[in-house]
Design a protein around this motif. Sequence first.
Motif, short mmCIF file in Angstrom:
data_model
loop_
_atom_site.label_atom_id
_atom_site.label_comp_id
_atom_site.label_asym_id
_atom_site.label_seq_id
_atom_site.Cartn_x
_atom_site.Cartn_y
_atom_site.Cartn_z
N MET A 111 50.34 38.81 45.33
CA MET A 111 50.00 38.88 43.88
C MET A 111 48.39 38.69 43.51
SD MET A 111 52.28 40.09 42.19
CE MET A 111 51.80 39.63 40.44
N GLU A 112 48.00 39.04 42.62
CA GLU A 112 46.57 39.02 42.14
C GLU A 112 46.25 38.37 40.80
OE1 GLU A 112 48.15 41.52 42.22
OE2 GLU A 112 47.83 43.13 40.94
N TYR A 113 45.61 37.40 40.69
CA TYR A 113 45.24 36.62 39.42
C TYR A 113 43.73 36.38 39.66
CZ TYR A 113 50.27 36.75 38.61
OH TYR A 113 51.54 37.06 38.45
N ILE B 129 43.50 41.42 52.12
CA ILE B 129 42.17 42.19 51.43
C ILE B 129 42.67 42.80 50.44
CG2 ILE B 129 40.81 43.91 51.99
CD1 ILE B 129 40.78 42.81 54.87
N HIS B 130 43.72 43.20 50.01
CA HIS B 130 44.14 44.08 48.96
C HIS B 130 44.26 43.08 47.82
CE1 HIS B 130 46.72 47.12 46.68
NE2 HIS B 130 46.99 46.06 46.20
N GLU B 131 44.81 42.01 47.69
CA GLU B 131 44.94 41.11 46.74
C GLU B 131 43.55 40.63 46.25
OE1 GLU B 131 47.56 41.79 45.13
OE2 GLU B 131 48.80 42.48 46.84
N PHE B 132 42.72 40.37 47.27
CA PHE B 132 41.53 39.95 47.10
C PHE B 132 40.68 41.04 46.30
CE2 PHE B 132 37.00 40.75 48.05
CZ PHE B 132 36.34 39.40 47.56
N GLY B 133 40.88 42.20 46.79
CA GLY B 133 40.18 43.27 45.93
C GLY B 133 40.65 43.50 44.57
N HIS B 134 41.64 43.04 44.19
CA HIS B 134 41.97 43.18 42.84
C HIS B 134 40.94 42.34 41.87
CE1 HIS B 134 45.26 45.76 42.67
NE2 HIS B 134 46.01 45.07 43.42
N ALA B 135 40.19 41.36 42.51
CA ALA B 135 39.41 40.69 41.81
C ALA B 135 38.26 41.56 41.15
CB ALA B 135 38.64 39.46 42.60
N ASP C 285 43.87 51.00 38.83
CA ASP C 285 44.01 49.43 39.37
C ASP C 285 44.44 49.75 40.88
OD1 ASP C 285 45.48 47.28 40.28
OD2 ASP C 285 45.30 46.48 38.13
N GLU C 286 45.51 49.91 41.27
CA GLU C 286 46.38 50.07 42.38
C GLU C 286 45.59 51.03 43.38
OE1 GLU C 286 47.70 47.79 43.75
OE2 GLU C 286 48.91 46.58 41.79
N GLY C 287 45.31 52.03 42.86
CA GLY C 287 44.79 53.29 43.63
C GLY C 287 43.65 53.05 44.42
N VAL C 288 42.57 52.68 43.19
CA VAL C 288 41.12 52.32 43.61
C VAL C 288 41.08 51.16 44.55
CG1 VAL C 288 38.84 51.59 42.53
CG2 VAL C 288 40.32 53.33 41.48
N ASN C 289 42.19 50.08 44.29
CA ASN C 289 41.97 48.99 45.14
C ASN C 289 42.66 49.23 46.47
OD1 ASN C 289 41.46 46.29 45.48
ND2 ASN C 289 43.80 45.87 45.47
N SER C 290 43.54 50.24 46.60
CA SER C 290 44.40 50.36 48.14
C SER C 290 43.11 51.16 48.82
CB SER C 290 45.41 51.20 47.62
OG SER C 290 46.40 50.45 47.08
N SER D 169 50.80 55.86 42.73
CA SER D 169 49.62 55.12 42.20
C SER D 169 48.90 54.24 43.13
CB SER D 169 50.09 54.17 41.05
OG SER D 169 51.19 53.27 41.32
N TYR D 170 49.32 53.93 44.33
CA TYR D 170 48.81 53.52 45.47
C TYR D 170 48.31 54.56 46.36
CZ TYR D 170 50.59 48.66 44.49
OH TYR D 170 50.85 47.39 43.82
N GLN D 171 49.35 55.23 47.07
CA GLN D 171 48.94 56.01 48.34
C GLN D 171 48.43 57.26 47.60
OE1 GLN D 171 52.31 54.65 48.53
NE2 GLN D 171 51.75 52.69 49.73
#
Lengths: 285, 654
Positions: free
Chosen positions: B326-328, B352-358, B375-380, B442-444
């Motif tokens: 999870m990402e906050y 790395i993924h959840e960090f990337g959400h920052a 959000d999820e696609g760009v971050n993935s 939305s992710y892959q």
Amino acid sequence: MDYFRILKRGAVAAATSYRLILVMWLTALMMVLLVALPLKSILKGVFDRSLATERMLDGFDAGLAGDMGQSFGYLIGAASFGGLLLILAGFLLFTFFAGGLFTRFTIAWGDLNVASFMKASARNFLPFLMLALLMTLIIFAWTALIIGVPVGIVAAVTEGSIMGSRLMLIPFIIWALGMPVWLLVTDHSRRWMAATGSGKIFRAMGAGFKALRRGFLRSYSTMVTLFIVNVLFFGAALWIATFSVPERGGLIFLFFLATQALFILRLFLKAWRYATVSELALIQA
Amino acid sequence: MRRLLFIFMFSMPLLLQGQAIFDIPLSERTTGYDIAAVLDPDSKTVTGEMTAWWVNRSAMPVDHAMLHLYLNAFSSNKSSFAASGRWSPAGDEGYGYVRISRLMDASGNDLTRSMHFVAPDDGNINDRTVLQIDLTAPINPGDTLKLNMLFESKLPSPIVRTGYNKDYFWVAQWFPKFGVYEPAGMRQRESDGWNCHQFHPNSEFYANHSVYNVSVTIPSDYIAGSGGLLLEEMDNGDGTKKIKWRAEDIVDFAWTAWPGYKVVTDKWRGVDITFLTSERGLKIADNQVNAVKYGLEYLDARVGPYPWPHLTFVDPPVEGSGAGGMEYTTIFTSAGSGLVPSFLRMAEMVTIHEFGHAYFMGILASNEFEEPWLDEGVNSYWEERIVDHYYGDGYGLIRLPFIKFSDADMARTSYIGSPSRQAATNNLPSWLYPHGTYGMMSYQKAATWLHTLEGLITTETMDNVFREFYRKWAFRHPSGKDFIETVNDVVRREHGEKFGKDMNWFFDQVLYGTEVCDYRVSGVSNRKITGYSGIVDGDSVTFTRSDRKSDTLYLAKVGIERMGGMKLPIEVLVSFDNGDEILEEWDGTARFTDFEYPGTRKVTRVTIDPDSKIDLDVNRINNSWTDDPEFPASGRMMTKYVFLMQMLISLFTI
Ligand SMILES: [Zn+2]
């Protein structure tokens, strides 16, 4: 030096049985090809003239599985199910041949033509099969008890920390030290059955344990040697086969010949073990 | 009296300004929250008093406010979240909720009776995750709405994004939180209004960058962490302690408490890293902290600076595994807690993924509800680049001698392998994806077409796109259209008209369309060019060619076909028997094309997309051709299989 003399005599006996070993190899190869050839044509169908198999050269690129789509699942399924069937059938086949080999190393005194070999194999098959099943079960139980249980406990107690992984060496060593004993019992029992023509497997096992007690150090050290040679060879052969990636037709054929030579060697090592145990029994008699 | 009390209360944030993290705010700071809360580990509740403020930055008066009451998703089995089947309570104790027992505005008006629930997404009357408050007087442009409330948050169990298990608390999405008020024009919106979606299983975030002053009281033996900067920790002398945090310019505030946490600290440039993990997780603490540093280093160099001086991340223990991934922004969770074998870089990948959400959602605060791909696609996409860059020589997930797997390929495999890959466009709100396609799409899929975009416009331009996106949109709320506009600007600047007047043709297909991309080599022929031979006026004649070396003249012909509906420019590498290589370019729009080579050369190999730029191609096996029938190496594989079986048989036979 009994130790070397016995090993040498065993090796000679095994080597002079090369015809029988070749028969075993050829039969096993044809059996495996029954599964492997259809798999090959499926593979050819999937890849056709594609260069995509380049992605398998330096380790299998799992991303390729996605491109293969459903055929990847079918292939893996067919290869594993076929493999399971092959192992079962192979177990029967080599147990069958063990009957002939032990006859060759005991009463036949080195002279056994292929037809007699087959006859001897057939005669010994049922008792040999029962014994092989029993001993295989015992070895599985031994493995589960000595490796499975402690590894489970250590993993649970140390939660898989570094201390745990070092501790786990101990059961592996105990396991390896015990294995030659089980092999000696098995081979002595089979030798006894082949020599006496008796199909009584529990009497055979009694004879096997008895033979083990006589000159234990000599037979144990001999078997440890054979066990180590077998393990090293097995590891090396698989390593070579796994990491060889011949790319083109001619090389692939050479690779095929090399692996078959390795397998014949593997059969020789097995025959060597059988013959050596038979020699051990002779000395003890 | 009451009035005086309020004046005092509302001046508190100002008093705390002395402890500010940033001299100049990073964002507009449209909202802010001052919360004093108490965790009761027995009743699994967090009770608190909160003052929340919101500034009307639109040009029109606003007469109502909308707030997320996320925890109410767990208050019954009929909420939109629970009804989806994603969550069911662990017994009656497991239900969760957030209740507001008193609500007042700055003038002391009691608004408790003007609260009511709405369900803007699906009209579900049993969904109580969006609260509307009708105000006594409209808030004029530039004015601030201040709400003071007492609330009780009962945490749910099992943990899904938020909740408790035994004495493990992951307190997220736990307080009443403003939606985003969008003036007309923002994110291409036509008229002013609140954007406040219900809590769906597949999306969490869209919020203004806010200032948080949070104090929590927890049992003294608990170890806590949050997305805020630790200001002080006081022992109350009664078996509890009070912890004060402050956070600036983040979109959500979460915290966690558990007696079993082990704390690891580290530093990357100016960023203090705090890692909370379990005894078991300690053994991979170095890997985890390094993963975060890799993320910081990579995104800092290619997207923009990580502005906060603090960052906390958590590897939840087994009992808290529901909190994993999870990402906050300034607090996020990894997963695995040391249970995953280390050759599989799953823990690092999640970290790395959840960090990337920052960056993608935290700094570039897009609307995850409506545009999850952004959000999820760009971050993935960035996660995959980072994982494959730092680990395994391009095969970041697994790199063993006999098997390898890149993170980017895992995403691609999930997309190309999905039977529903054409069921929807990539531009749906999170809760409208059909047939379980939300994650894959939305992710892959999004990550896969972003890799393809990178392949087309080059990595350098792609990095510049994101630098520009960051420069323009950091601490604001970009939409997908805003992203596309940035792509168009940067591509035009760096490549001129090479890809046409803009890149919309690309996004029309990958984002707004459902077609797939698949090019194949349909055939190759090397035909001898012979002289004329036939019947002329009743006589059979043969004209030999003037070329004496007629038997070495060929017409080599390569056929390429477009099998899918998606049209992308492709490269085709043609290799000849004399060692020559020609790289052909084709715009890929027709159904087929042929390349012809008359001369003395024969074609030996053809490869479409030789540099693997087009990750979207759903079948790369048909992308190449070789004249060597043995190349595909089915013979080699069969040999290996035969040998393996022989050895196994000999192993299992005593
Ligand atoms: Zn994510």
